[in-house]
Scaffold this active site. Structure first.
Site, PDB file in Angstrom:
ATOM      1  CG  PHE A  14      -1.549   1.226   1.639  1.00  0.00           C
ATOM      2  CD1 PHE A  14      -2.196   2.059   0.729  1.00  0.00           C
ATOM      3  CD2 PHE A  14      -1.509   1.609   2.989  1.00  0.00           C
ATOM      4  CE1 PHE A  14      -2.781   3.249   1.143  1.00  0.00           C
ATOM      5  CE2 PHE A  14      -2.098   2.793   3.402  1.00  0.00           C
ATOM      6  CZ  PHE A  14      -2.724   3.627   2.484  1.00  0.00           C
ATOM      7  CB  THR A 128       4.331   1.807  13.041  1.00  0.00           C
ATOM      8  OG1 THR A 128       3.030   1.994  13.604  1.00  0.00           O
ATOM      9  CG2 THR A 128       5.011   0.668  13.803  1.00  0.00           C
ATOM     10  CG  ASP A 129       1.092   5.541  15.456  1.00  0.00           C
ATOM     11  OD1 ASP A 129       1.003   4.364  15.063  1.00  0.00           O
ATOM     12  OD2 ASP A 129       0.115   6.319  15.456  1.00  0.00           O
ATOM     13  CD  GLU A 130      -0.125  -0.458  15.462  1.00  0.00           C
ATOM     14  OE1 GLU A 130       0.113  -1.557  15.968  1.00  0.00           O
ATOM     15  OE2 GLU A 130      -1.034  -0.261  14.637  1.00  0.00           O
ATOM     16  CE1 TYR A 153       3.624  -3.811  11.627  1.00  0.00           C
ATOM     17  CE2 TYR A 153       2.369  -2.509  13.212  1.00  0.00           C
ATOM     18  CZ  TYR A 153       3.122  -2.588  12.045  1.00  0.00           C
ATOM     19  OH  TYR A 153       3.392  -1.453  11.325  1.00  0.00           O
ATOM     20  CB  SER A 156       8.252  -7.445  14.728  1.00  0.00           C
ATOM     21  OG  SER A 156       7.281  -6.760  13.951  1.00  0.00           O
ATOM     22  CE  LYS A 157       7.555  -1.351  11.081  1.00  0.00           C
ATOM     23  NZ  LYS A 157       8.050  -1.500   9.679  1.00  0.00           N
TER      24      LYS A 157
HETATM   25  P1  NAD Z   1       1.481  -3.652   3.236  1.00  0.00           P
HETATM   26  O1  NAD Z   1       1.218  -4.878   4.040  1.00  0.00           O
HETATM   27  O2  NAD Z   1       0.410  -3.077   2.400  1.00  0.00           O
HETATM   28  O3  NAD Z   1       2.726  -3.920   2.268  1.00  0.00           O
HETATM   29  C1  NAD Z   1       3.882  -4.600   2.686  1.00  0.00           C
HETATM   30  C2  NAD Z   1       4.684  -4.960   1.437  1.00  0.00           C
HETATM   31  O4  NAD Z   1       5.901  -5.596   1.880  1.00  0.00           O
HETATM   32  C3  NAD Z   1       3.974  -5.934   0.506  1.00  0.00           C
HETATM   33  O5  NAD Z   1       4.130  -5.518  -0.830  1.00  0.00           O
HETATM   34  C4  NAD Z   1       4.702  -7.252   0.750  1.00  0.00           C
HETATM   35  O6  NAD Z   1       4.714  -8.101  -0.382  1.00  0.00           O
HETATM   36  C5  NAD Z   1       6.099  -6.769   1.093  1.00  0.00           C
HETATM   37  N1  NAD Z   1       6.849  -7.740   1.903  1.00  0.00           N
HETATM   38  C6  NAD Z   1       6.410  -8.393   3.013  1.00  0.00           C
HETATM   39  N2  NAD Z   1       7.374  -9.219   3.447  1.00  0.00           N
HETATM   40  C7  NAD Z   1       8.433  -9.066   2.613  1.00  0.00           C
HETATM   41  C8  NAD Z   1       9.728  -9.631   2.574  1.00  0.00           C
HETATM   42  N3  NAD Z   1      10.129 -10.547   3.474  1.00  0.00           N
HETATM   43  N4  NAD Z   1      10.582  -9.248   1.590  1.00  0.00           N
HETATM   44  C9  NAD Z   1      10.181  -8.347   0.658  1.00  0.00           C
HETATM   45  N5  NAD Z   1       8.973  -7.779   0.655  1.00  0.00           N
HETATM   46  C10 NAD Z   1       8.110  -8.133   1.624  1.00  0.00           C
HETATM   47  O7  NAD Z   1       2.041  -2.590   4.279  1.00  0.00           O
HETATM   48  P2  NAD Z   1       1.850  -1.002   4.322  1.00  0.00           P
HETATM   49  O8  NAD Z   1       0.610  -0.685   5.031  1.00  0.00           O
HETATM   50  O9  NAD Z   1       2.111  -0.451   2.973  1.00  0.00           O
HETATM   51  O10 NAD Z   1       3.063  -0.617   5.295  1.00  0.00           O
HETATM   52  C11 NAD Z   1       4.357  -0.331   4.757  1.00  0.00           C
HETATM   53  C12 NAD Z   1       5.293   0.020   5.900  1.00  0.00           C
HETATM   54  O11 NAD Z   1       4.780   1.149   6.616  1.00  0.00           O
HETATM   55  C13 NAD Z   1       5.441  -1.084   6.941  1.00  0.00           C
HETATM   56  O12 NAD Z   1       6.789  -1.112   7.350  1.00  0.00           O
HETATM   57  C14 NAD Z   1       4.529  -0.663   8.082  1.00  0.00           C
HETATM   58  O13 NAD Z   1       5.026  -1.164   9.312  1.00  0.00           O
HETATM   59  C15 NAD Z   1       4.666   0.844   8.003  1.00  0.00           C
HETATM   60  N6  NAD Z   1       3.506   1.641   8.479  1.00  0.00           N
HETATM   61  C16 NAD Z   1       2.250   1.384   8.007  1.00  0.00           C
HETATM   62  C17 NAD Z   1       1.191   2.201   8.415  1.00  0.00           C
HETATM   63  C18 NAD Z   1      -0.222   1.986   7.911  1.00  0.00           C
HETATM   64  O14 NAD Z   1      -1.129   2.665   8.370  1.00  0.00           O
HETATM   65  N7  NAD Z   1      -0.463   1.073   6.964  1.00  0.00           N
HETATM   66  C19 NAD Z   1       1.426   3.265   9.300  1.00  0.00           C
HETATM   67  C20 NAD Z   1       2.720   3.485   9.765  1.00  0.00           C
HETATM   68  C21 NAD Z   1       3.765   2.670   9.339  1.00  0.00           C
HETATM   69  O1  DAU Z   2      -0.741   3.221  13.622  1.00  0.00           O
HETATM   70  C1  DAU Z   2      -0.052   2.725  12.518  1.00  0.00           C
HETATM   71  C2  DAU Z   2      -0.472   1.301  12.229  1.00  0.00           C
HETATM   72  O2  DAU Z   2      -1.796   1.374  11.712  1.00  0.00           O
HETATM   73  C3  DAU Z   2       0.454   0.575  11.276  1.00  0.00           C
HETATM   74  O3  DAU Z   2       1.717   0.430  11.862  1.00  0.00           O
HETATM   75  C4  DAU Z   2      -0.115  -0.795  10.907  1.00  0.00           C
HETATM   76  O4  DAU Z   2       0.693  -1.403   9.914  1.00  0.00           O
HETATM   77  C5  DAU Z   2      -1.512  -0.619  10.359  1.00  0.00           C
HETATM   78  O5  DAU Z   2      -2.078  -1.887  10.098  1.00  0.00           O
HETATM   79  C6  DAU Z   2      -2.387   0.150  11.344  1.00  0.00           C
HETATM   80  O6  DAU Z   2      -2.640  -0.650  12.524  1.00  0.00           O
HETATM   81  P1  DAU Z   2      -4.072  -0.663  13.244  1.00  0.00           P
HETATM   82  O7  DAU Z   2      -4.184  -1.907  14.012  1.00  0.00           O
HETATM   83  O8  DAU Z   2      -4.327   0.622  13.937  1.00  0.00           O
HETATM   84  O9  DAU Z   2      -5.006  -0.681  11.908  1.00  0.00           O
HETATM   85  P2  DAU Z   2      -6.306  -1.544  11.530  1.00  0.00           P
HETATM   86  O10 DAU Z   2      -6.810  -0.970  10.245  1.00  0.00           O
HETATM   87  O11 DAU Z   2      -6.075  -2.996  11.610  1.00  0.00           O
HETATM   88  O12 DAU Z   2      -7.319  -1.152  12.692  1.00  0.00           O
HETATM   89  C7  DAU Z   2      -7.670   0.205  12.944  1.00  0.00           C
HETATM   90  C8  DAU Z   2      -8.615   0.213  14.138  1.00  0.00           C
HETATM   91  O13 DAU Z   2      -9.857  -0.378  13.738  1.00  0.00           O
HETATM   92  C9  DAU Z   2      -8.125  -0.601  15.316  1.00  0.00           C
HETATM   93  O14 DAU Z   2      -8.535   0.047  16.523  1.00  0.00           O
HETATM   94  C10 DAU Z   2      -8.863  -1.936  15.190  1.00  0.00           C
HETATM   95  C11 DAU Z   2     -10.176  -1.524  14.541  1.00  0.00           C
HETATM   96  N1  DAU Z   2     -10.782  -2.531  13.649  1.00  0.00           N
HETATM   97  C12 DAU Z   2     -10.034  -3.047  12.650  1.00  0.00           C
HETATM   98  C13 DAU Z   2     -10.551  -3.984  11.786  1.00  0.00           C
HETATM   99  C14 DAU Z   2      -9.707  -4.583  10.682  1.00  0.00           C
HETATM  100  C15 DAU Z   2     -12.123  -2.898  13.811  1.00  0.00           C
HETATM  101  O15 DAU Z   2     -12.824  -2.400  14.715  1.00  0.00           O
HETATM  102  N2  DAU Z   2     -12.637  -3.818  12.943  1.00  0.00           N
HETATM  103  C16 DAU Z   2     -11.913  -4.398  11.951  1.00  0.00           C
HETATM  104  O16 DAU Z   2     -12.450  -5.265  11.213  1.00  0.00           O
END
Ligand code: NAD
Ligand code: DAU
Length: 339
Positions: A14, A128-130, A153, A156-157
Site C-alpha cells: 500500500f 510506526t507510532d504503534e 507486530y 517486531s517494529k
Molecule cells: P502492506 O502490508 O500493504 O505492504 C507490505 C509490502 O511488503 C507488501 O508488498 C509485501 O509483499 C512486502 N513484503 C512483506 N514481506 C516481505 C519480505 N520478506 N521481503 C520483501 N517484501 C516483503 O504494508 P503497508 O501498510 O504499505 O506498510 C508499509 C510500511 O509502513 C510497513 O513497514 C509498516 O510497518 C509501516 N507503516 C504502516 C502504516 C499503515 O497505516 N499502513 C502506518 C505506519 C507505518
Molecule cells: O498506527 C499505525 C499502524 O496502523 C500501522 O503500523 C499498521 O501497519 C496498520 O495496520 C495500522 O494498525 P491498526 O491496528 O491501527 O489498523 P487496523 O486498520 O487494523 O485497525 C484500525 C482500528 O480499527 C483498530 O482500533 C482496530 C479496529 N478494527 C479493525 C478492523 C480490521 C475494527 O474495529 N474492525 C476491523 O475489522
C-alpha cells in the site's frame, strides 16, 4: 539533492506503491529498484503507471535473502534505502507471529548489514507510532515517548528501530527512522479498517467493529506520509527519529458511520464483535519536530481525502474484487462469508 540509486523494499504494498508512483511522477533524478516478495499484500497492479519506466526496476524477492540483497546492492550501486517491507497487519500477528519477526526483524538486519558493507548515503527505516504503545484519553506520542509495543507486530517494529539506531551508534550508518500514524488512501489492502468497511458496505456485508468501537486512531492520507518520507530521505538528520501525523483523531465507530453515510448504507450493517486481544486504546502523534525541522505539514484535510479514498474504491472495483476472490479469498470468506 539528487537521489540516484534507491532501493525501495515492499514497494508493491500500500504505502510503498504510493511512494513509488509519487516519486517517479515528481522527479526524474531517481532510479528505483523495488524489492518485494509479493506476499498476499503485494500487488504489481498498484504499479501499472510506472512499470514501463526506464528508471524503475522490479525484483521479486525476500529481504531476508542475504545473497539476493547483496547482489542487488552491488549490481545497482545502491546508495539510498527506504525499508517499507514488512508484515503490517496487527490481527495477523496475533494469529501467528513468526513471519513478523522473520521479515520485520531479520529482514531489516539483512538490509542494514548490506547498507553498511556498501556504505549507503542514507537508510530510512519506515516504522510506526504503534511502537509507543497505547495512550490514555490525554497526551500525544513524541519522539521521546518510551517504546512500549503491545502486539507481536509492534514489538517486531520496535526491535527493528532499536537495531537500526544501534547501527548508527556503533558503525556510523546514516540511519533515519520515521514513525507514522494510521494511513488511508488508494491501494490499501482490504483487511485494514477503512478499505474493509468501504468494501463490506458496498457488498452489503456486516461491518465488524471490535469491542466498544471507541478506540482512537490518528489518520493521515498516504500522500502526506510519503511527502514526509521524501523530505526525511533528503534532509532528515541521521540518527534521528521523526514522528509523522496529521492530527486527525477519530474513534473507530465514527469512521464506520461516516463511511456508511457516504455510501447511503444502513447503520444496521454495523456488528459489534469480540475485541482484538491487547487492543491499543488510543494513538495520537505530535509531529512538531518534522514540521519545525524539515518544514513538512499535512496537505490533505480528512473530509476531502476520505471522500477521495471512497471514490477510488468505487472506481476501482476490479482491483479489490480480484483481491477478495484471489489471494485474500479464504481469510475474507472465513471472516465475512456468512453474511
Ligand atoms: P502492506 O502490508 O500493504 O505492504 C507490505 C509490502 O511488503 C507488501 O508488498 C509485501 O509483499 C512486502 N513484503 C512483506 N514481506 C516481505 C519480505 N520478506 N521481503 C520483501 N517484501 C516483503 O504494508 P503497508 O501498510 O504499505 O506498510 C508499509 C510500511 O509502513 C510497513 O513497514 C509498516 O510497518 C509501516 N507503516 C504502516 C502504516 C499503515 O497505516 N499502513 C502506518 C505506519 C507505518
Ligand atoms: O498506527 C499505525 C499502524 O496502523 C500501522 O503500523 C499498521 O501497519 C496498520 O495496520 C495500522 O494498525 P491498526 O491496528 O491501527 O489498523 P487496523 O486498520 O487494523 O485497525 C484500525 C482500528 O480499527 C483498530 O482500533 C482496530 C479496529 N478494527 C479493525 C478492523 C480490521 C475494527 O474495529 N474492525 C476491523 O475489522
Amino acid at each position: 539533492m539528487e537521489i540516484k540509486n534507491i532501493l525501495i523494499t515492499g514497494g508493491a504494498g500500500f504505502i510503498g506503491s504510493n511512494f513509488i508512483n509519487y516519486i517517479l511522477s515528481n522527479r526524474n533524478d531517481a532510479f528505483v529498484v523495488n524489492l518485494d516478495k509479493l506476499t498476499y499484500a503485494g500487488n504489481l497492479e498498484n504499479l501499472k503507471s510506472v512499470e514501463q519506466k526506464k528508471n524503475y526496476q522490479f525484483v521479486k524477492g525476500d529481504i531476508t535473502n542475504y545473497e539476493l540483497v547483496d547482489y542487488l546492492f552491488k549490481k545497482y550501486s545502491i546508495n539510498y534505502v527506504i525499508n517499507f517491507a514488512a508484515e503490517s497487519h496487527v490481527d495477523r500477528s496475533i494469529l501467528g507471529s513468526e513471519i513478523f519477526y522473520r521479515t520485520n526483524v531479520i529482514g531489516t538486519n539483512v538490509l542494514l548489514e548490506a547498507a553498511k558493507r556498501y556504505c549507503v548515503k542514507k537508510f530510512v527505516q519506515i516504522s510506526t507510532d504503534e511502537v509507543y504503545g497505547s495512550l490514555g484519553p490525554e497526551g500525544l506520542f513524541t519522539e521521546h515517548t518510551p517504546l512500549s509495543p503491545n502486539s507481536p507486530y509492534s514489538s517486531s517494529k520496535a526491535s527493528a528501530d532499536l537495531m537500526a539506531l544501534s547501527f548508527h551508534h556503533t558503525y556510523g550508518l546514516p540511519v533515519v527512522i520515521t514513525r507514522c500514524s494510521n494511513n488511508y488512501g488508494p491501494f490499501q489492502f482490504p483487511e485494514k479498517l477503512i478499505p474493509l468497511m468501504i468494501i463490506n458496505s458496498l457488498n452489503n456485508k456486516t461491518l465488524p467493529v471490535y469491542g466498544d468501537g471507541l478506540n482512537v486512531r490518528d489518520w493521515i492520507y498516504v500522500t502526506d506520509h510519503n511527502k514526509a518520507v521524501e523530505l526525511v530521505l533528503e534532509k532528515g538528520r541521521v540518527g534521528e527519529v521523526y514522528n509523522i501525523g496529521a492530527s486527525r483523531e477519530m474513534k473507530n465507530i465514527e469512521i464506520v458511520k461516516l463511511i456508511l453515510s457516504k455510501l447511503n448504507k444502513p447503520i444496521e450493517l454495523i456488528e459489534y464483535v469480540k475485541d482484538r486481544p491487547g487492543h491499543d486504546r488510543r494513538y495520537a502523534i505530535d509531529s512538531t519536530k518534522i514540521q519545525n525541522e524539515l518544514g513538512w505539514k499535512p496537505g490533505f484535510e480528512f473530509e476531502e481525502a476520505i471522500g477521495k479514498t471512497i471514490d477510488w474504491y468505487l472506481s476501482n472495483k476490479n482491483w479489490w474484487e480480484r483481491i477478495i476472490n484471489g489471494s485474500y479469498k479464504d481469510y475474507y470468506n472465513l471472516q465475512y462469508g456468512k453474511n
